[in-house]
Structures are given as C-alpha cells and as structure tokens.
Motif scaffolding. Structure first.
Motif, PDB file in Angstrom:
ATOM      1  N   TYR A   4       6.945  -0.591-160.927  1.00  0.00           N
ATOM      2  CA  TYR A   4       6.933   0.189-159.686  1.00  0.00           C
ATOM      3  C   TYR A   4       5.480   0.408-159.324  1.00  0.00           C
ATOM      4  O   TYR A   4       4.767   1.164-159.992  1.00  0.00           O
ATOM      5  CB  TYR A   4       7.604   1.547-159.891  1.00  0.00           C
ATOM      6  CG  TYR A   4       9.066   1.456-160.234  1.00  0.00           C
ATOM      7  CD1 TYR A   4      10.034   1.799-159.290  1.00  0.00           C
ATOM      8  CD2 TYR A   4       9.488   1.039-161.484  1.00  0.00           C
ATOM      9  CE1 TYR A   4      11.381   1.733-159.595  1.00  0.00           C
ATOM     10  CE2 TYR A   4      10.829   0.966-161.798  1.00  0.00           C
ATOM     11  CZ  TYR A   4      11.772   1.314-160.864  1.00  0.00           C
ATOM     12  OH  TYR A   4      13.092   1.246-161.178  1.00  0.00           O
ATOM     13  N   THR A   5       5.024  -0.259-158.291  1.00  0.00           N
ATOM     14  CA  THR A   5       3.598  -0.179-157.978  1.00  0.00           C
ATOM     15  C   THR A   5       3.355   0.948-156.973  1.00  0.00           C
ATOM     16  O   THR A   5       3.146   0.706-155.797  1.00  0.00           O
ATOM     17  CB  THR A   5       3.088  -1.518-157.426  1.00  0.00           C
ATOM     18  OG1 THR A   5       4.047  -1.957-156.465  1.00  0.00           O
ATOM     19  CG2 THR A   5       2.917  -2.539-158.503  1.00  0.00           C
ATOM     20  N   THR A   6       3.381   2.176-157.485  1.00  0.00           N
ATOM     21  CA  THR A   6       3.199   3.327-156.606  1.00  0.00           C
ATOM     22  C   THR A   6       1.733   3.645-156.367  1.00  0.00           C
ATOM     23  O   THR A   6       1.421   4.375-155.445  1.00  0.00           O
ATOM     24  CB  THR A   6       3.837   4.580-157.241  1.00  0.00           C
ATOM     25  OG1 THR A   6       3.435   4.613-158.596  1.00  0.00           O
ATOM     26  CG2 THR A   6       5.342   4.557-157.116  1.00  0.00           C
ATOM     27  N   LEU A   7       0.860   3.092-157.209  1.00  0.00           N
ATOM     28  CA  LEU A   7      -0.541   3.474-157.111  1.00  0.00           C
ATOM     29  C   LEU A   7      -1.143   3.213-155.726  1.00  0.00           C
ATOM     30  O   LEU A   7      -1.804   4.096-155.163  1.00  0.00           O
ATOM     31  CB  LEU A   7      -1.353   2.790-158.206  1.00  0.00           C
ATOM     32  CG  LEU A   7      -2.694   3.443-158.414  1.00  0.00           C
ATOM     33  CD1 LEU A   7      -2.547   4.841-159.009  1.00  0.00           C
ATOM     34  CD2 LEU A   7      -3.568   2.600-159.300  1.00  0.00           C
ATOM     35  N   PRO A   8      -0.915   2.042-155.119  1.00  0.00           N
ATOM     36  CA  PRO A   8      -1.459   1.837-153.763  1.00  0.00           C
ATOM     37  C   PRO A   8      -0.966   2.899-152.778  1.00  0.00           C
ATOM     38  O   PRO A   8      -1.725   3.356-151.923  1.00  0.00           O
ATOM     39  CB  PRO A   8      -0.931   0.447-153.381  1.00  0.00           C
ATOM     40  CG  PRO A   8      -0.620  -0.218-154.676  1.00  0.00           C
ATOM     41  CD  PRO A   8      -0.234   0.864-155.631  1.00  0.00           C
ATOM     42  N   THR A   9       0.284   3.325-152.916  1.00  0.00           N
ATOM     43  CA  THR A   9       0.833   4.336-152.008  1.00  0.00           C
ATOM     44  C   THR A   9       0.113   5.667-152.199  1.00  0.00           C
ATOM     45  O   THR A   9      -0.239   6.349-151.232  1.00  0.00           O
ATOM     46  CB  THR A   9       2.345   4.555-152.312  1.00  0.00           C
ATOM     47  OG1 THR A   9       2.911   3.304-152.620  1.00  0.00           O
ATOM     48  CG2 THR A   9       3.062   5.224-151.166  1.00  0.00           C
ATOM     49  N   ILE A  10      -0.130   6.019-153.465  1.00  0.00           N
ATOM     50  CA  ILE A  10      -0.835   7.282-153.735  1.00  0.00           C
ATOM     51  C   ILE A  10      -2.253   7.208-153.162  1.00  0.00           C
ATOM     52  O   ILE A  10      -2.713   8.125-152.473  1.00  0.00           O
ATOM     53  CB  ILE A  10      -0.886   7.573-155.259  1.00  0.00           C
ATOM     54  CG1 ILE A  10       0.537   7.816-155.791  1.00  0.00           C
ATOM     55  CG2 ILE A  10      -1.791   8.759-155.564  1.00  0.00           C
ATOM     56  CD1 ILE A  10       0.618   7.970-157.306  1.00  0.00           C
ATOM     57  N   ILE A  11      -2.921   6.070-153.406  1.00  0.00           N
ATOM     58  CA  ILE A  11      -4.300   5.927-152.918  1.00  0.00           C
ATOM     59  C   ILE A  11      -4.332   5.979-151.391  1.00  0.00           C
ATOM     60  O   ILE A  11      -5.191   6.620-150.782  1.00  0.00           O
ATOM     61  CB  ILE A  11      -4.931   4.632-153.486  1.00  0.00           C
ATOM     62  CG1 ILE A  11      -5.147   4.823-154.998  1.00  0.00           C
ATOM     63  CG2 ILE A  11      -6.243   4.282-152.796  1.00  0.00           C
ATOM     64  CD1 ILE A  11      -5.630   3.612-155.742  1.00  0.00           C
ATOM     65  N   GLU A  12      -3.341   5.356-150.768  1.00  0.00           N
ATOM     66  CA  GLU A  12      -3.252   5.360-149.306  1.00  0.00           C
ATOM     67  C   GLU A  12      -3.082   6.798-148.786  1.00  0.00           C
ATOM     68  O   GLU A  12      -3.759   7.229-147.859  1.00  0.00           O
ATOM     69  CB  GLU A  12      -2.063   4.460-148.895  1.00  0.00           C
ATOM     70  CG  GLU A  12      -1.777   4.330-147.408  1.00  0.00           C
ATOM     71  CD  GLU A  12      -2.954   3.765-146.618  1.00  0.00           C
ATOM     72  OE1 GLU A  12      -3.726   2.993-147.201  1.00  0.00           O
ATOM     73  OE2 GLU A  12      -3.099   4.134-145.416  1.00  0.00           O
ATOM     74  N   LYS A  13      -2.206   7.552-149.447  1.00  0.00           N
ATOM     75  CA  LYS A  13      -1.958   8.922-149.005  1.00  0.00           C
ATOM     76  C   LYS A  13      -3.208   9.795-149.143  1.00  0.00           C
ATOM     77  O   LYS A  13      -3.414  10.724-148.373  1.00  0.00           O
ATOM     78  CB  LYS A  13      -0.834   9.543-149.839  1.00  0.00           C
ATOM     79  CG  LYS A  13       0.542   9.114-149.366  1.00  0.00           C
ATOM     80  CD  LYS A  13       1.604   9.976-150.017  1.00  0.00           C
ATOM     81  CE  LYS A  13       2.987   9.443-149.696  1.00  0.00           C
ATOM     82  NZ  LYS A  13       3.922   9.641-150.798  1.00  0.00           N
ATOM     83  N   LEU A  14      -4.006   9.481-150.163  1.00  0.00           N
ATOM     84  CA  LEU A  14      -5.169  10.333-150.432  1.00  0.00           C
ATOM     85  C   LEU A  14      -6.448   9.813-149.774  1.00  0.00           C
ATOM     86  O   LEU A  14      -7.499  10.425-149.920  1.00  0.00           O
ATOM     87  CB  LEU A  14      -5.394  10.442-151.949  1.00  0.00           C
ATOM     88  CG  LEU A  14      -4.288  11.119-152.760  1.00  0.00           C
ATOM     89  CD1 LEU A  14      -4.662  11.133-154.240  1.00  0.00           C
ATOM     90  CD2 LEU A  14      -4.042  12.552-152.286  1.00  0.00           C
TER      91      LEU A  14
END
Ligand code: F6R
Ligand code: MG
Length: 382
Positions: free
Chosen positions: A347-357
């Motif tokens: 589950y590659t959530t890291l790009p989503t977190i980085i995008e949100k922040l």
C-alpha cells in the motif's frame, strides 16, 4: 521417461479475510483436475492450500507452458472463483488478472513453477509453498541447499555434488537473467540475491551434467499489473537425493526462521514459519508468513505421496523461535525495519501523505537536499 511437474497457484478468495482457502473452492478445482486426468491431459494431481493460496500440483508428459495443462489450471481457478463468489468469500478471484485464457498462464496472475525432467529410476522431489511473502524469499534457502556446505554436507562428501551448481538469477525489475557459478562466484551471487525484492533464483542446475535441480515461481503480480493487485506468494520445486540435496538437507535450509518481506498488507518483514498443512493458515497479523513442504516421488509421470514434511516435532523449535521473532518484530509497530521500505510496500500511502503535507513543509536552507530515496526503484532502495 520425460515428465513434468507443474505447480500452479492463485488466490481466488478466502474465508474470513485473507487467511485460508475454503474447502468448497478446493472441491470445485478438484472436479476440473479429476476431469483433466480422465481425459489424459494430466496423469496425476494433488490439491492443497497454504493460507489464502490454492495450490494445484499436476504431473504430465506435456512439458512446460503446455496450453492444455495451463488451460486446465485456469478452468480450475475459474470454477473455484465461481464458488468463492457464491459464498461471498473475501477477494474472490483476486489473482486472475484477465478474463480470457490465451495460450498459457504467463502474465495472467497465477504463480507457476514447472519442472521438466528425464525421470531417474527414483525421482524424489519436494515442493515448498509459501503464503504472505514473495519469490525472492526462496533465495536464502536455495543458497543454503545448493551452495553452503554447512547446510549441505553433500557438497563436500558426495563426489557428484563436488563441482557445485549453476544458479540462474532473474532481475525482476529489468526482465533479465544471469547464470552464476557456485562456489566460484558466490560473492557475486550473494551480492544480488540478498536483494530479495529484485533478484530471484529462478533455476538451479548441477554443474557436472547440467541436470536441473530446482525451479521457483517468479511472478510478481505488482510488476505484472503495474500496480499492486495481489500477493506474489511463491512456490519452489526441488529435486532431491543422489547428487542433489538430500531431503534432510533441503529441509534443513528452513530450520532458521529467517525474515522475509510480506506479512500484513504485504508491507512488513516477518519470520518464515514452516508448518504442517493443518496449520497452513495466516492468523496472527495475517501471518506470520507460512511455509508448507510436501515430499513426492515421481514415477512414469505419476505422483506418489505426499509426505507433509513440516508436520514434525523436529521443527517445533523453529516455530517457537519464529513466534518469538513475531513478538519482537511486532513491537516495532509502524517503524522500519518491521515495516518494509516505501518502494516495496503493498500500500503506497507515502506519496499521498507527502502530497497532503506539501504546503506545510518549510525549506531549511541549512540542510543540503539529497536525491529522494523514494523517487525511483533504481536507486538501490529495494
Ligand atoms: C497480504 C494480505 C493481507 C491483506 C490485509 C488487508 O498479502 O493478503 O495481509 O493485505 O488483510 O486486506 P484488504 O486490503 O483486502 O482489507
Ligand atoms: Mg496469499
């Protein structure tokens, strides 16, 4: 006589989460394989499961990548999926990436390992099947079995093994392979195969006569589909005895519950726990990653067996250590090295977190920027 053992597996849905195959789906697959045996497409078969993976073990004389054999496996998975859907099982048909069968199963989702041999007078084999991990997980035991005399004294004691083995290593990112000699090139070999996510030992050959010694499934569903769609739970066939690892040498390679990538959400390292077929279900934290081993003899294209190889108190201590390691790893929670490196997480959530922040990150002039380790798979972060 030339015969082939085809082990073809797929997750077609499981009971109460991703943990065990339902018997009715196995019965559906059994009907298809029984029919193929009646028609003479296959000579023999055995069906089992490890965790949520339905495993079809078939023997025949049609060679590798045979259309009829692969079509049989495909129909078995399709029929099993129908039952899976009727029962509302979880993730019904998850590993079947295509609707139509065309020629063979390569690239269609199921994992495949096929061993074609000129049968020796006695042809003992072991089939290892794992859930909640990936093909590179077999690099470690294959190295132990075929290259390490501390595991396999036959390399020293048996003159037919003295010359060593050749190992075909596949780079699953670049789609290229290299043949390396053991013992001469073991440092190069280890340099590659320690990176389990990228380099997979696909086949092993005995140097003295080029006889094939093992075959591993090499499918990585996330690479096939371009995005994560299912697990790559691997299978391995090993030829045993008389110039190949003795059964006990092959099993010894699994006596240490080494860490493999996979486990919960395909995103954690955990110990590979060898279990009996009875215990082949993924429970704690969807695991820990499980391994079963079945021993057969192949004669005139027919299978005698199996023997459930890890159904044995001799592996109790391995399981106990694996359970301790499970506790130890779990206490890291979401921290690496329990959690996988970002490039390998299911589950590659890291790009989503980085995008949100992204608007909240402030530039720090005092810190020199380094190239992003998350940017690409080519940066040695496998
Ligand atoms: C890993 C695996 C399981 C699932 C987990 C979440 O290979 O099969 O650990 O990833 O149970 O599954 P979903 O996302 O389907 O709820
Ligand atoms: Mg699985």
């Amino acid at each position: 006589m030339r015969s082939t053992v085809s082990v073809i597996k797929a997750d077609i849905g499981s009971l109460a989460g991703h943990h065990v195959v339902h018997p009715d789906t196995m019965a559906a697959a059994n009907r298809v394989l029984a029919d193929a045996k009646r028609q003479g497409i296959i000579l023999d078969y055995y069906i089992t499961n490890v965790g949520d993976d339905l495993e079809l073990i078939m023997s025949h004389t049609r060679g590798e990548l045979d259309t009829k054999v692969h079509e049989t496996a495909w129909s078995a998975f399709k029929e099993a999926t129908k039952v899976s859907k009727e029962l509302g099982l979880y993730a019904a048909g998850q590993d079947l990436l295509s609707d139509t069968f065309s020629g063979n199963l390569k690239g269609m989702g199921p994992g495949i390992a096929e061993l074609e041999v000129e049968e020796r007078p006695s042809e003992p084999i072991a089939i290892f099947m794992a859930d909640k991990t990936e093909p590179g997980a077999f690099n470690f035991p294959l190295y132990k079995m075929f290259c390490d005399p501390f595991n396999t004294p036959g390399l020293v004691i048996d003159p037919t093994m003295n010359e060593g083995f050749k190992l075909e290593v596949l780079d699953v990112y670049e789609g290229q392979s290299v043949l390396l000699n053991s013992p001469e090139e073991i440092y190069y070999l280890l340099g590659l195969i320690g990176t389990m996510a990228r380099y997979v030992i696909r086949r092993v050959y005995r140097k003295a006569d080029n006889m094939i010694g093992s075959v591993t499934s090499i499918e990585r569903l996330n690479l096939i589909a371009g995005k994560y769609v299912g697990k790559d739970d691997p299978v391995l066939i090993v030829r045993l005895q008389h110039g190949f690892p003795a059964l006990g040498e092959a099993l010894e390679a699994f006596s240490f519950p080494y860490l493999v990538p996979g486990w919960m959400r395909g995103s954690h390292y955990g110990p590979l726990m060898p279990v009996s077929q009875r215990d082949a279900k993924a429970t704690r934290f969807d695991g820990p990653p499980r391994l079963i081993g079945l021993g057969f003899n192949l004669k005139n294209g027919k299978l005698t067996g199996p023997s459930d190889l890890f159904d044995d108190p001799a592996f109790d201590e391995t399981r106990r250590v694996a359970a301790i390691m499970t506790d130890y790893m779990r206490r890291h929670g979401p921290f690496m090295p329990h959690r996988l490196e970002p490039t390998e997480m299911e589950y590659t959530t890291l790009p989503t977190i980085i995008e949100k922040l992204k608007d909240r990150f402030k530039k720090e002039d005092s810190v020199k920027a380094k190239p992003s380790v998350y940017a690409s798979k080519d940066q040695g972060m496998d």
